[in-house]
Design an enzyme around this catalytic site. Structure first.
Site, short mmCIF file in Angstrom:
data_model
loop_
_atom_site.label_atom_id
_atom_site.label_comp_id
_atom_site.label_asym_id
_atom_site.label_seq_id
_atom_site.Cartn_x
_atom_site.Cartn_y
_atom_site.Cartn_z
N GLY A 42 -1.55 7.07 11.37
CA GLY A 42 -1.23 5.77 10.80
C GLY A 42 -1.93 5.46 9.49
O GLY A 42 -1.86 4.33 9.00
N LYS B 208 -4.63 -1.02 -8.76
CA LYS B 208 -5.98 -1.53 -8.53
C LYS B 208 -6.89 -1.26 -9.71
O LYS B 208 -7.73 -2.09 -10.07
CB LYS B 208 -6.54 -0.91 -7.25
CG LYS B 208 -5.77 -1.31 -5.99
CD LYS B 208 -6.17 -0.47 -4.79
CE LYS B 208 -5.39 -0.87 -3.55
NZ LYS B 208 -5.65 0.01 -2.39
#
Length: 439
Positions: A195, A213
């Site tokens: 995940g 970012k």
């Protein structure tokens, strides 16, 4: 909190992994949040795409709505939290919320990196020119407090460099390649099974997420508007197990780095895989964790470390911003807006100073090293170290350069590829985190 203080009304746009945790924390910590702010918070609506979709937390049915715009522009809403992500409809919703006088907290790195200037302008014009807050700590590195330190704590200092691991997916993959010897594909598959990576991992492994970012970090650190389009970007899909093994032999580790720095008054911003020494603090950042290393003139070196993604960590940063903007709303003030006064030039990658480690498969005969050294010298690149590995057909030189412009180094590599004594340039990797007296 004074008795009978009028509640501040909160609207949440989006109820995915982050939004659902924001709703949970708003309910579970209502008393503490109210005490910290000086007035209670009242959640008045949660905008979703489908009312009947399964969710991580139970939201009272009366709060759910599919009319995100109607919720964002309600006259009684004081604070809007945007955790939808993406460019649209998030941009239109934030602009409408500000226009209607709400303060906004967002975690939307892609939107801020693409069009932050428009959002800031709308925040300045809100409430008839009085202005409203636009806060976004959660947009970079999840729960790690890094944007506010850059914007506020270091406002009296001069930041010279920001070096960060800001994408957990790629850090997990590269860490797995380093510790187990796995190839990229194998490590990516494991990240997906656990995940840590999406079914379509493009945004992460090709560096788009980190580039957004990096643009935000550079804008705050250097008081200059930097967009995602200004950021040089390379992903990790071409990093091989051999690259990682070569770095290990050199006492280094490969990381995907977001780098923003000042070069003679101009700004360079880039995202790419690079070798860093195992002695560097960022080398110890394992698995899906994030860390940002900041260098400034007065404070020196600072490092911020922690979980960089996930519903609860990101929601923690969202709630921290919410408390701040709620306090401002209650006091009739606002926090710092955009600081772009420096308006520095953003350098193209070719003019950026960097350093390469180049692995060259060569003929094992006299004069090879001298010819390779000449190729570097002809392009104005100084050699820091040379290591030979193997003999005969397996002969390989690993050359680490001193600092030079990326264009000079790229031209050197192209020259090497055209030499008769060079069978192949098998690996080219940038090197960061080392002192360079020639830089």
């Amino acid at each position: 909190m004074s008795d009978g203080e009028k509640p501040l009304k909160v609207a949440v746009l989006g109820c995915g992994s982050v939004g659902s945790q924001v709703v949970r924390l708003l309910e579970e910590q209502a008393d503490d949040l109210g005490a910290r702010i000086g007035a209670p918070l009242e959640l008045v609506g949660v905008a979703v795409r489908r009312i009947d979709a399964p969710r991580e937390v139970e939201v009272p049915a009366g709060l759910l709505t599919t009319d995100a715009m109607g919720l964002a522009t309600r006259d009684d809403v004081d604070l809007v939290i945007e955790v939808i992500g993406g460019i649209e409809p998030a941009r239109s919703l934030i602009l409408a919320a500000l226009k209607h006088g709400a303060s906004v907290v967002t975690a939307n790195k892609a939107l801020l990196a693409e069009d932050g200037a428009t959002l800031y302008a709308a925040a300045d014009k809100a409430a008839g020119g009085e202005g409203r807050d636009l806060y976004y700590e959660a947009a970079v590195a999840g729960a790690i407090p890094i944007l506010r330190p850059l914007r506020e704590s270091l406002a009296g200092d001069r930041v010279t460099r920001v070096l960060g691991i800001v994408n957990g997916t790629t850090n997990f993959i590269l860490d797995k390649m380093d510790t187990s010897g796995a190839g990229f594909t194998e490590a990516l598959e494991e990240a997906q099974e656990l995940g840590y990576a999406e079914a379509d991992p493009t945004a992460d492994v090709e560096g788009f997420d980190a580039a957004a970012k990096a643009a935000i970090l550079a804008s705050l650190a250097f008081h200059t508007r930097v967009t995602a389009a200004d950021v040089y970007r390379e992903g990790i899909s071409d990093v091989t197990a051999a690259d990682v093994a070569s770095a290990r032999e050199m006492g280094s580790v490969v990381k995907l780095l977001a780098i923003a720095e000042l070069n003679d008054g101009a700004v360079s911003v880039r995202v790419h895989p690079a070798m860093i020494p195992r002695s560097h603090p960022l080398a110890s950042v394992r698995e899906a964790y994030n860390a940002v290393f900041v260098e400034s003139e007065a404070a020196g070196q600072l490092m911020f470390y922690g979980p960089g993604a996930g519903g609860s960590p990101t929601a923690s940063a969202v709630l921290g911003d919410l408390v701040t903007v709620a306090r401002h709303r209650l006091a009739g003030t606002r926090g710092a807006g955009e600081s772009s006064y420096a308006d520095r030039e953003v350098l193209p990658m070719g003019e950026t100073l960097t350093r390469y480690a180049v692995a060259i498969d060569v003929d094992d005969r006299a004069g090879v090293l001298a010819a390779v050294a000449t190729a570097f010298a002809e392009h104005g690149v100084s050699i820091k170290t040379v290591r030979q590995e193997g003999r005969g057909e397996d002969a390989q030189l690993v050359v680490v350069s001193h600092q030079a412009t990326d264009a000079q180094l790229d031209a050197t590599v192209e020259a090497l590829r055209g030499m008769d004594i060079v069978r192949a340039v098998s690996s080219v990797m940038r090197v960061e985190g080392e002192s360079d007296e020639h830089g």
